[in-house]
Design a protein around this motif. Structure first.
Motif, short mmCIF file in Angstrom:
data_model
loop_
_atom_site.label_atom_id
_atom_site.label_comp_id
_atom_site.label_asym_id
_atom_site.label_seq_id
_atom_site.Cartn_x
_atom_site.Cartn_y
_atom_site.Cartn_z
N THR A 373 0.80 -1.22 0.00
CA THR A 373 0.00 0.00 0.00
C THR A 373 0.83 1.27 0.00
O THR A 373 0.33 2.34 -0.33
CB THR A 373 -0.92 0.01 1.23
OG1 THR A 373 -0.11 -0.15 2.41
CG2 THR A 373 -1.92 -1.14 1.16
N GLY A 374 2.12 1.15 0.36
CA GLY A 374 2.96 2.33 0.43
C GLY A 374 2.63 3.14 1.68
O GLY A 374 1.67 2.88 2.39
N PRO A 375 3.41 4.13 2.01
CA PRO A 375 4.61 4.48 1.24
C PRO A 375 5.70 3.44 1.38
O PRO A 375 5.74 2.70 2.35
CB PRO A 375 5.02 5.82 1.86
CG PRO A 375 4.51 5.75 3.26
CD PRO A 375 3.22 5.00 3.20
N GLY A 376 6.57 3.43 0.39
CA GLY A 376 7.68 2.48 0.42
C GLY A 376 7.21 1.05 0.31
O GLY A 376 6.40 0.70 -0.55
N PHE A 417 9.94 -5.38 -4.63
CA PHE A 417 8.58 -5.11 -4.19
C PHE A 417 8.40 -3.61 -4.04
O PHE A 417 9.27 -2.91 -3.51
CB PHE A 417 8.29 -5.80 -2.86
CG PHE A 417 8.35 -7.30 -2.93
CD1 PHE A 417 7.21 -8.03 -3.29
CD2 PHE A 417 9.51 -7.99 -2.65
CE1 PHE A 417 7.24 -9.41 -3.35
CE2 PHE A 417 9.56 -9.38 -2.72
CZ PHE A 417 8.42 -10.08 -3.08
N ARG A 418 7.25 -3.12 -4.50
CA ARG A 418 7.03 -1.67 -4.46
C ARG A 418 5.54 -1.38 -4.27
O ARG A 418 4.69 -2.25 -4.42
CB ARG A 418 7.51 -1.03 -5.76
CG ARG A 418 6.73 -1.45 -7.00
CD ARG A 418 7.39 -0.96 -8.27
NE ARG A 418 8.64 -1.66 -8.51
CZ ARG A 418 9.45 -1.39 -9.54
NH1 ARG A 418 9.16 -0.43 -10.38
NH2 ARG A 418 10.57 -2.07 -9.71
N SER A 419 5.28 -0.11 -3.95
CA SER A 419 3.91 0.32 -3.72
C SER A 419 3.06 0.06 -4.96
O SER A 419 3.46 0.35 -6.08
CB SER A 419 3.89 1.81 -3.38
OG SER A 419 2.57 2.25 -3.18
N GLY A 420 1.86 -0.50 -4.73
CA GLY A 420 0.95 -0.84 -5.83
C GLY A 420 0.96 -2.31 -6.19
O GLY A 420 0.05 -2.78 -6.88
N ASP A 421 1.97 -3.05 -5.77
CA ASP A 421 2.03 -4.49 -6.06
C ASP A 421 0.89 -5.21 -5.35
O ASP A 421 0.57 -4.91 -4.20
CB ASP A 421 3.37 -5.08 -5.61
CG ASP A 421 4.51 -4.74 -6.55
OD1 ASP A 421 4.23 -4.11 -7.58
OD2 ASP A 421 5.65 -5.09 -6.25
N ARG A 422 0.30 -6.19 -6.04
CA ARG A 422 -0.77 -7.00 -5.47
C ARG A 422 -0.52 -8.46 -5.78
O ARG A 422 -0.06 -8.80 -6.88
CB ARG A 422 -2.15 -6.59 -6.03
CG ARG A 422 -2.60 -5.21 -5.60
CD ARG A 422 -3.84 -4.76 -6.37
NE ARG A 422 -4.88 -5.74 -6.34
CZ ARG A 422 -5.46 -6.26 -7.43
NH1 ARG A 422 -5.07 -5.88 -8.64
NH2 ARG A 422 -6.43 -7.16 -7.31
N PHE A 423 -0.83 -9.32 -4.80
CA PHE A 423 -0.65 -10.76 -4.98
C PHE A 423 -1.85 -11.47 -4.36
O PHE A 423 -2.32 -11.11 -3.28
CB PHE A 423 0.63 -11.24 -4.31
CG PHE A 423 1.89 -10.59 -4.81
CD1 PHE A 423 2.62 -11.16 -5.84
CD2 PHE A 423 2.32 -9.39 -4.28
CE1 PHE A 423 3.77 -10.56 -6.31
CE2 PHE A 423 3.47 -8.77 -4.74
CZ PHE A 423 4.19 -9.36 -5.76
N LEU A 424 -2.34 -12.47 -5.07
CA LEU A 424 -3.39 -13.33 -4.54
C LEU A 424 -2.73 -14.53 -3.88
O LEU A 424 -1.94 -15.24 -4.51
CB LEU A 424 -4.33 -13.79 -5.66
CG LEU A 424 -5.46 -14.74 -5.24
CD1 LEU A 424 -6.44 -14.03 -4.31
CD2 LEU A 424 -6.19 -15.29 -6.47
#
Length: 888
Positions: A373-376, A417-424
């Motif tokens: 979700t960030g930040p970072g 890994f960075r903000s905005g990444d999504r994994f199911l």
């Protein structure tokens, strides 16, 4: 005269038009969607005469439809409700029938498997029973896969239906938008002339749209109709249209999403599409299909994990430790397959992570979403079954890293890994797919236990072994094939204490590392002899003050210190600290008793000293107030006192110590090998010696020379403090503020978990209690073809409460799945019946306004015929009057 004629003509025109409208109503009485029409009329403007205003006939204002918007809206809602109920019932009934069918009932496969286990362990050496069990294991996996395949087929069917629903919604929306344009053109600027048939056609399209999704409409001033679907999503606004499509999910391509497609991009609207077939399909997938797949996967995972674990704890028919019966649930490829990255994650595609299972009882039948979700590198993990955040944190930059929750762990191995990444994350979803029989030979079923406990034939007490089991074969104890490393001896040091020794050299058993000394035993109760916490550690008192011989003092010389025990909760990270102040010169016995008051701490105290090389003709020795060289001491069972040897001997002192009631109360006893006298205190009491007379001896590990005091000098005090072993629970550590105290400056723990457990008991009376010196040897269980102890433990898994925090067995879990689907099916059937009733009522209400009643229309037609004839008579009368005037 012309006025009368014109008036009659307007009547003729009105009645002709009205009869045409009624005729149209009659012939369209059975036309679907047709709304009854009628003429709206008004009086023409009157002419002013000297006698007053004279009427000029009638005017046709408008041909209107008989309809009510609230009734139309109610019909649309009820159509959607019934369509949703029909679709949902059709879908959920398939799962309900699947779970209840004899051919696909997992409960039957489980019963057959455990029945085969029972047959096999009745004769563990028989190959016939083992082959039957192997066959049943294969059938069990086939049963799981058959149900999983049907669920996957149904998921595919849902995807196809969603595609069709999306196409129909878009097609209907397009037709409505086109009709909006045509209706607007037809109505013109004044908006008075309504194209009734086109408006009926549009209403029909809206009702058809209601079969696919919840619909709300808003009338426009230009005659158009704005259409909103689901939770207020605009489909048609005037003549503009948004397209609806069904596309593969960004994180799970096997799960289609409904999206709105516009110039600005696409928007996933699954949660906003309610009602009708679309709502039913999405709700069915969320409420029934996906939970059923996850529950089935959890059950399959539980079968594989528990059977594998138990088989690994046993010994097979060929004497080797058991292996996995089914595919390892934490197989590297299986663990990676539990993670699906979103297609929207930014490149590079270098994120390396997997999911491994830790605790079966904590696992949930749910998927999870890992979102940065960030930040970072802040992240959250959300359980999708109830949208609860179960973990959150910040991912460090170094790898590997692990985050644990709900009985599983996410293992981050590397990547950007960075903000905005999504994994199911799907910890259990594919459990049935991954379930495969791993063993190829029936001999590999490990029915025997790898350990055997043997009692010494010289035992005098009543201690007996109730059970022995293996809990973990990954410990050092099982490093060497075909043997325990080291073999162990359990030796009782009193009726209420025991020690565990390294039995590698039967002639010289020695202490383990860490030691297991002076452990408590309760006669008459069931006693688990070994630590059972895999993360437990033992801290041994090894400070500089411990075990020192303090000359000239009745105190042990311990300086006193403050001890703190810190325990970290693995789930929350919360650290609990407990503190205890140990007093100066406090005995190990007292320290252990007070340390045991701390949570997660199990302390035992003991003391020991070796004495030898006794010399001198008149050496006098006292221990803890008991004169060991009293010439008048009479041994039990003897009439006279034995003479005191000169010099003293180890055997004489041993007998005096072991026959002293006062020392026995303090847990002090002695051993002798003829040369060395070993004095032990099971209580951890200080040894307080007094030395007098003439002579010397050596004491302690360093063989320190101790001389009797000079004649006339007072007796010499000599004190030796005891030791304390502290067993700490997992995730705990101990600190002290005293560098030269009992535990040293940095107490470090050593794992005390051996991976085995032996439970013993005894009688509670003097004859049934263990006797000091009684021993039991724990060794590898060679030639154990008739042993079925581990097989019995495997059979017990059939009824064990392994799921839901230890509240559900395999059958309970499957029963809950079948019951939940059955409840959904029953509720869907009730909803369908209610939907049919509601739609009938709303349709009747709408028909009462918009429907054509042939009897009413026939009556009205007769009335219009009379009106028409009367108007025609006026024309005849006007003509006759005109003829009369012409003849005048």
């Amino acid at each position: 005269m012309s006025d009368l004629l014109n008036t009659a003509i307007t009547g003729i025109r009105l009645n002709q038009a009205a009869m045409s409208v009624i005729g149209n109503n009659i012939v369209n009485a059975n036309t679907e969607g047709y709304s009854r029409q009628s003429i709206q009329q008004s009086t023409n403007s009157a002419l002013k005469t000297s006698a007053g205003y004279l009427g000029t006939g009638v005017n046709i204002d408008q041909i209107i439809r008989h309809t009510e918007k609230y009734l139309q809206d109610q019909v649309i809602r009820d159509i959607g409700t019934l369509s949703e109920a029909d679709t949902y019932l059709s879908q959920v009934s398939q799962i309900n029938n699947l779970l209840a069918s004899e051919q696909t009932n997992i409960a039957s496969y489980l019963n057959n498997f455990f029945d085969a286990v029972n047959e096999s362990i009745n004769d563990p050496g028989s190959m016939l029973g083992r082959e039957l069990l192997l066959t049943q294991a294969k059938q069990l996996t086939s049963g799981f896969k058959a149900v999983e395949s049907r669920l996957q087929d149904q998921n595919t069917a849902v995807n196809k239906q969603l595609v069709g629903v999306a196409e129909n919604i878009t097609s209907l929306g397009k037709q409505i938008s086109e009709l909006n344009q045509l209706i607007g053109d037809a109505m013109g600027n004044d908006g008075r002339v309504q194209p009734n048939d086109m408006m009926d056609q549009r209403d029909m399209l809206v009702r058809q749209l209601g079969e696919y999704v919840q619909v709300n409409t808003v009338d426009r001033e230009d005659g158009g109709l704005d259409v909103f679907i689901g939770q207020g999503q605009a489909l048609v606004v005037g003549s503009s249209l948004q397209s609806v499509k069904a596309v593969p999910g960004s994180t799970d391509a096997s799960r289609y999403d409904l999206v709105f497609e516009s110039r600005a991009g696409t928007q996933v609207v699954n949660k906003l599409m309610t009602g009708g077939q679309a709502g039913a399909l999405l709700r069915f997938r969320e409420e029934a299909l996906e939970p059923a797949a996850s529950s089935l996967g959890l059950l399959a995972t539980g079968v594989a994990a528990s059977i594998n674990e138990q088989n690994r704890l046993g010994m097979d028919l060929e004497g080797s430790l058991g292996g996995n019966v089914f595919t390892d649930v934490n197989n590297a490829q299986v663990a990676r397959n539990r993670v699906k990255a979103s297609m929207d994650n930014l490149p590079p595609a270098d994120r390396n992570l997997n999911v491994t299972l830790d605790d079966l009882s904590q696992l949930k039948a749910s998927d999870y979403e890992l979102r940065f979700t960030g930040p970072g590198r802040e992240y959250t993990v959300t359980r999708l079954s109830d949208n609860e955040v179960v973990s959150q944190g910040i991912l460090p930059t170094s790898y590997p890293q692990t985050a644990s929750m709900d009985g599983f762990s996410i293992n981050f191995e590397g990547g950007s890994f960075r903000s905005g990444d999504r994994f199911l994350l799907q910890p259990t979803r594919n459990g049935a797919t991954d379930l495969n029989v791993q063993i190829s030979r029936a001999e590999e079923f490990a029915f025997a236990s790898p350990v055997r406990v043997s009692a010494s034939p010289a035992n005098q007490g009543g201690a007996q072994v109730l059970s022995s089991s293996v809990q973990d074969i990954s410990t050092d104890l099982f490093d060497k094939k075909g043997q325990l490393d080291p073999p162990l001896m359990v030796r009782f040091t009193s009726a209420t204490t025991y020690e565990v020794l390294d039995y590698s050299d039967p002639a010289n058993p020695k202490a383990l590392t860490p030691p297991m000394s002076n452990l408590p035993f309760v006669p008459g109760s069931n006693n688990a002899l070994f630590p059972s916490d895999p993360g437990g550690q033992t801290i041994v008192s090894q400070g500089t003050a411990v075990g020192q011989i303090v000359m000239g003092s009745a105190n042990n010389g311990y300086p006193g210190e403050q001890v703190s025990v810190q325990t970290t909760d693995p789930e929350t990270g919360f650290i609990r600290e407990q503190r205890l102040t140990l007093g100066a010169d406090e005995s190990a016995e007292s320290m252990a008793r007070r340390l045991n008051s701390l949570s997660g701490v199990n302390a035992t105290a003991y003391n020991s000293i070796i004495m030898n090389d006794f010399s001198g003709a008149g050496l006098e020795l006292s221990l803890n107030g008991v004169n060991l060289t009293d010439p008048g001491f009479v041994m039990p069972g003897e009439a006279t006192a034995d003479p005191v040897p000169s010099p003293l001997t180890a055997d004489f002192l041993r007998d005096r110590i072991n026959n002293s009631p006062d020392l026995k109360v303090q847990g002090i006893y002695a051993k002798s090998d003829g040369t060395n006298l070993t004095i032990n205190a099971t209580s951890g009491a200080d040894f307080k010696f007094q030395v007098d007379g003439d002579g010397s001896f050596r004491a302690g590990d360093a063989a320190q020379l101790v001389n009797a005091p000079a004649p006339g000098d007072p007796a010499l005090d000599m004190t030796v403090g005891g030791r304390v072993d502290v067993q700490l629970a997992a995730n705990s550590q101990m600190q002290t503020n005293q560098a030269n105290g009992v535990f040293g400056s940095t107490p470090s723990g050593v794992s005390n978990y051996l991976g085995i457990q032996v439970t013993m008991s005894s009688g509670s009376g003097p004859e049934g209690q263990p006797k000091a010196g009684d021993s039991f040897v724990i060794g590898y269980n060679n030639d154990a073809t008739a042993d079925n102890r581990n097989g019995s433990a495997m059979l017990a898994l059939g009824d064990a409460k392994l799921f839901s925090d230890g509240n559900q067995s395999f059958q309970d879990s499957y029963g809950q799945l079948a019951e939940s689907v059955g409840i959904l099916t029953s509720q869907a059937r009730i909803n369908q019946n209610a939907g049919e009733s509601m739609l009938r009522q709303s349709m009747d209400a709408m028909q009462s306004v918009s429907g054509v009643n042939l009897e009413e229309e026939a009556a009205r037609l007769i009335q219009l015929e009379q009106h028409y004839n009367a108007s025609a008579r006026l024309i005849t009368l006007a003509r006759d009057l005109f003829d009369v005037l012409m003849r005048l």
